[in-house]
Design a protein around this motif. Structure first.
Motif, mmCIF file in Angstrom:
data_model
loop_
_atom_site.group_PDB
_atom_site.id
_atom_site.type_symbol
_atom_site.label_atom_id
_atom_site.label_comp_id
_atom_site.label_asym_id
_atom_site.label_seq_id
_atom_site.Cartn_x
_atom_site.Cartn_y
_atom_site.Cartn_z
ATOM 1 N N PHE A 13 60.520 88.699 20.637
ATOM 2 C CA PHE A 13 59.356 88.012 21.201
ATOM 3 C C PHE A 13 59.367 86.529 20.830
ATOM 4 O O PHE A 13 59.104 85.665 21.677
ATOM 5 C CB PHE A 13 58.065 88.666 20.702
ATOM 6 N N ARG A 14 59.690 86.225 19.566
ATOM 7 C CA ARG A 14 59.734 84.819 19.126
ATOM 8 C C ARG A 14 60.827 84.067 19.868
ATOM 9 O O ARG A 14 60.638 82.917 20.287
ATOM 10 C CB ARG A 14 59.955 84.746 17.616
ATOM 11 N N ARG A 15 61.981 84.700 20.012
ATOM 12 C CA ARG A 15 63.089 84.052 20.709
ATOM 13 C C ARG A 15 62.725 83.779 22.172
ATOM 14 O O ARG A 15 63.031 82.705 22.713
ATOM 15 C CB ARG A 15 64.329 84.957 20.653
ATOM 16 N N THR A 16 62.072 84.742 22.814
ATOM 17 C CA THR A 16 61.655 84.556 24.209
ATOM 18 C C THR A 16 60.676 83.402 24.342
ATOM 19 O O THR A 16 60.808 82.563 25.250
ATOM 20 C CB THR A 16 61.010 85.847 24.737
ATOM 21 N N LEU A 17 59.700 83.323 23.421
ATOM 22 C CA LEU A 17 58.727 82.229 23.451
ATOM 23 C C LEU A 17 59.415 80.889 23.238
ATOM 24 O O LEU A 17 59.110 79.894 23.922
ATOM 25 C CB LEU A 17 57.661 82.459 22.385
ATOM 26 N N PHE A 18 60.377 80.842 22.302
ATOM 27 C CA PHE A 18 61.109 79.611 22.017
ATOM 28 C C PHE A 18 61.904 79.160 23.248
ATOM 29 O O PHE A 18 61.905 77.973 23.611
ATOM 30 C CB PHE A 18 62.057 79.848 20.833
ATOM 31 N N LEU A 177 54.212 65.826 38.623
ATOM 32 C CA LEU A 177 53.276 65.805 37.505
ATOM 33 C C LEU A 177 52.945 67.218 37.029
ATOM 34 O O LEU A 177 52.723 67.449 35.829
ATOM 35 C CB LEU A 177 51.988 65.077 37.912
ATOM 36 N N LEU A 178 52.905 68.151 37.974
ATOM 37 C CA LEU A 178 52.590 69.551 37.620
ATOM 38 C C LEU A 178 53.831 70.348 37.246
ATOM 39 O O LEU A 178 53.704 71.526 36.892
ATOM 40 C CB LEU A 178 51.893 70.234 38.794
ATOM 41 N N SER A 179 55.010 69.742 37.324
ATOM 42 C CA SER A 179 56.261 70.474 37.077
ATOM 43 C C SER A 179 56.323 71.165 35.712
ATOM 44 O O SER A 179 56.850 72.281 35.623
ATOM 45 C CB SER A 179 57.464 69.544 37.277
ATOM 46 N N PRO A 180 55.792 70.589 34.616
ATOM 47 C CA PRO A 180 55.854 71.317 33.339
ATOM 48 C C PRO A 180 55.157 72.678 33.405
ATOM 49 O O PRO A 180 55.666 73.666 32.886
ATOM 50 C CB PRO A 180 55.143 70.364 32.361
ATOM 51 N N PHE A 181 53.989 72.703 34.059
ATOM 52 C CA PHE A 181 53.267 73.972 34.166
ATOM 53 C C PHE A 181 54.019 74.947 35.072
ATOM 54 O O PHE A 181 54.049 76.154 34.799
ATOM 55 C CB PHE A 181 51.866 73.721 34.731
ATOM 56 N N ILE A 182 54.624 74.421 36.138
ATOM 57 C CA ILE A 182 55.400 75.281 37.043
ATOM 58 C C ILE A 182 56.601 75.866 36.308
ATOM 59 O O ILE A 182 56.919 77.057 36.440
ATOM 60 C CB ILE A 182 55.854 74.478 38.282
ATOM 61 N N TYR A 183 57.268 75.010 35.516
ATOM 62 C CA TYR A 183 58.432 75.494 34.757
ATOM 63 C C TYR A 183 58.011 76.537 33.725
ATOM 64 O O TYR A 183 58.722 77.533 33.506
ATOM 65 C CB TYR A 183 59.127 74.326 34.058
ATOM 66 N N ILE A 184 56.875 76.327 33.074
ATOM 67 C CA ILE A 184 56.408 77.304 32.077
ATOM 68 C C ILE A 184 56.174 78.660 32.734
ATOM 69 O O ILE A 184 56.586 79.704 32.216
ATOM 70 C CB ILE A 184 55.113 76.792 31.394
ATOM 71 N N ILE A 185 55.516 78.637 33.898
ATOM 72 C CA ILE A 185 55.254 79.905 34.605
ATOM 73 C C ILE A 185 56.562 80.558 35.041
ATOM 74 O O ILE A 185 56.779 81.763 34.855
ATOM 75 C CB ILE A 185 54.349 79.650 35.830
ATOM 76 N N GLY A 186 57.458 79.752 35.626
ATOM 77 C CA GLY A 186 58.728 80.300 36.114
ATOM 78 C C GLY A 186 59.590 80.870 35.006
ATOM 79 O O GLY A 186 60.105 81.995 35.119
ATOM 80 N N PHE A 187 59.748 80.114 33.914
ATOM 81 C CA PHE A 187 60.587 80.594 32.811
ATOM 82 C C PHE A 187 59.929 81.752 32.064
ATOM 83 O O PHE A 187 60.630 82.602 31.499
ATOM 84 C CB PHE A 187 60.902 79.442 31.852
ATOM 85 N N ARG A 193 61.057 89.102 31.979
ATOM 86 C CA ARG A 193 61.774 90.193 32.660
ATOM 87 C C ARG A 193 63.005 90.610 31.859
ATOM 88 O O ARG A 193 63.314 91.801 31.773
ATOM 89 C CB ARG A 193 62.181 89.748 34.063
ATOM 90 N N ILE A 194 63.694 89.631 31.311
ATOM 91 C CA ILE A 194 64.866 89.954 30.487
ATOM 92 C C ILE A 194 64.439 90.757 29.269
ATOM 93 O O ILE A 194 65.061 91.764 28.902
ATOM 94 C CB ILE A 194 65.588 88.660 30.067
ATOM 95 N N LEU A 195 63.339 90.308 28.625
ATOM 96 C CA LEU A 195 62.833 91.027 27.456
ATOM 97 C C LEU A 195 62.372 92.428 27.841
ATOM 98 O O LEU A 195 62.668 93.404 27.133
ATOM 99 C CB LEU A 195 61.679 90.233 26.837
ATOM 100 N N ALA A 196 61.643 92.517 28.969
ATOM 101 C CA ALA A 196 61.160 93.830 29.412
ATOM 102 C C ALA A 196 62.320 94.776 29.714
ATOM 103 O O ALA A 196 62.242 95.973 29.441
ATOM 104 C CB ALA A 196 60.270 93.663 30.650
ATOM 105 N N LYS A 197 63.396 94.225 30.289
ATOM 106 C CA LYS A 197 64.569 95.058 30.587
ATOM 107 C C LYS A 197 65.175 95.617 29.314
ATOM 108 O O LYS A 197 65.574 96.786 29.257
ATOM 109 C CB LYS A 197 65.598 94.216 31.349
ATOM 110 N N ASN A 198 65.250 94.788 28.268
ATOM 111 C CA ASN A 198 65.803 95.245 26.992
ATOM 112 C C ASN A 198 64.933 96.322 26.366
ATOM 113 O O ASN A 198 65.437 97.226 25.683
ATOM 114 C CB ASN A 198 65.948 94.072 26.021
#
Length: 483
Positions: A13-18, A177-187, A193-198
């Motif tokens: 979880f920590r790695r995913t957040l990082f 200007l909104l790209s940081p929030f878009i990137y946060i949502i996308g990533f 999904r990767i974490l959920a798959k594991n």
């Protein structure tokens, strides 16, 4: 270094957040840098005009106006004045000394009177968001003959002056200007999904394993090994499965031996019971015995009949508990079948003056596929119970109706109904019921147990309830098999 799946769940979880934070920051910086580079490149290539681009043209236009003098009042000079202006962001208006519009690209009338115009000569005013420079037109004698009004805005513009492109550019700026929030949502979606798959893989294995255990299948392996909580859980589950396999195997063996023993015992009891019945019947027919002896023999014969019936039920129950039983589906006319069964039940019901009614809804198909032997036994067991517990002069109602892929039946009587204990245990093997449903003769406790097994074999379900007006109801349904 540990692989991802060997990390603890908290570490994952920590790695995913990082990763979400770092990738969002890097992507935002790259986006900002790219936009800045494109903007600088556009400025260097003169694709974009600076904010003061049109304001810088005004001194040159003023010189031109002073040079032309009053000749500029003529609309024939419009083309020359247009050529002096570079770009579409600078508009102009030529007026006479009474502030009347003569010609130009800025159509709005700014001044209503001559005095208003003269008071603002050689000044800069603001009109509807535009800066307006008022340049006077003076003749050779020094009299003011009119003015040229130059209107512009201080903002970045495209070289071609395309307002649609400017509007699209504004949207791009907002998006950047909104790209940081878009990137946060996308990533977040990507890495979660990767974490959920594991996490989902071992959980799915555990759920599949639980289902296999439920189906009494213990011949499987959990193919997941990891040095974390999920790996430990899978290992513990595998160990539990092995212990359970040993325990259940022994239990299933005992159960199988019990079924075989009951079946063998029932088979062995048939012969002596048959002999006792034959001899008791022979003695009853003997004219030399007394009436008292005849009564004793009648009791013996009646109990032999009960014993034979119990043995037959025990044999049938043992057969049902074998997994190799196959349905023998044959086409029948359900309406005719039910009418015939009710006719036979009425012969028994007349002894206690019980009325039996049949209600069949018209939406039932004329012909269906069913295992007729099993359906007959279901009705025989249920109706025989109703006849047993319904008092003299009572009623039994049988109804049938179609419900999507099933046919549903109700058998309701006007007897004593089911007790609270019956509601939970009536379908258990050898359950004899509370006093509310007891009779002086008793019963084997196998009737409704057999009914439940047969109904489930036909792909249906069964339940019991007490009728609002009193009495018991048995409701069951079976699957409609395709012809």
């Amino acid at each position: 270094m540990k692989s991802i799946k060997n990390r603890s769940l908290s570490a994952q979880f920590r790695r995913t957040l990082f990763l979400i934070i770092i990738t969002s920051i890097l992507a935002s910086l790259i986006t900002y840098a790219g936009v800045i580079m494109l903007f600088i490149r556009a400025l260097n290539n003169n694709d974009i005009y600076g904010e003061n681009y049109y304001e810088q043209q005004i001194p040159e236009i003023e010189k031109y106006i002073h040079k032309k003098n009053t000749t500029i009042l003529s609309p024939s000079n419009a083309e020359d004045l247009n050529n002096m202006i570079h770009g579409d962001g600078l508009l102009y208006q030529v007026v006479d000394n009474d502030s009347n519009f003569l010609y130009g690209t800025y159509k709005k009338q700014i001044f209503e009177t001559k005095e208003q115009l003269f008071n603002k000569l050689n000044t800069k005013i603001i009109d509807s968001g535009n800066f307006v420079k008022i340049v006077p037109i003076i003749d050779d004698s020094g009299k003011i003959k009119g003015a040229v009004l130059l209107a512009y805005q201080l903002k970045l513009t495209y070289a071609n002056g395309n307002e649609n492109e400017l509007w699209r550019d504004d949207r791009v700026i907002i998006l950047v200007l909104l790209s940081p929030f878009i990137y946060i949502i996308g990533f977040t979606i990507l890495f979660s999904r990767i974490l959920a798959k594991n996490i989902n893989r071992p959980l799915k294995l555990l759920m599949d394993s639980s289902q296999k255990i439920k189906e009494k299948n213990l011949d499987f392996e959990i193919d997941y090994y990891a040095d974390n909580e999920l790996g430990n859980l899978c290992s513990a589950f595998s160990e539990m499965k092995e212990e359970l396999k040993k325990s259940l195997s022994a239990q299933w063996k005992i159960e199988q031996e019990r079924v075989e023993m009951v079946e063998a015992l029932a088979h062995d009891l048939k012969s002596p019971l048959s002999i006792v019945k034959v001899y008791s019947e022979a003695l009853i027919d003997d004219t030399e015995i007394s009436e008292e002896q005849r009564q004793y023999l009648a009791v013996i014969e009646a109990n032999v009949d009960k014993s034979v019936s119990l043995v037959q039920q025990m044999q049938y129950t043992s057969e049902l508990e074998k997994s190799c039983i196959q349905l023998q589906l044959v086409p029948i006319n359900l309406t005719e079948f039910l009418e015939q069964k009710v006719y036979y039940y009425e012969l028994e019901a007349r002894k206690k003056e019980i009325s039996i009614t049949l209600n069949i809804q018209s939406d039932i198909e004329e012909s269906i596929l069913i295992d007729i032997e099993k359906l007959e036994r279901i009705f025989d067991n249920i109706v025989s119970n109703s006849l047993q517990y319904t008092p003299e002069g009572g009623k039994i109602k049988i109804s049938a109706k179609a419900e999507k892929e099933y046919i549903s039946y109700e058998v309701c009587d006007s007897g004593t109904g089911f007790s609270a204990k019956d509601m939970h245990k009536v379908f258990e093997k050898f359950y004899r019921g509370d006093e509310a449903r007891q009779t002086k003769d008793g019963h084997s406790g196998l009737g409704l147990y057999i009914v439940k097994q047969l109904v489930e074999m036909l792909g249906g379900s069964i339940r019991i309830e007490n009728a609002e007006c009193g009495g018991a109801c048995v409701i069951f349904q079976h699957k409609i098999f395709n012809l």
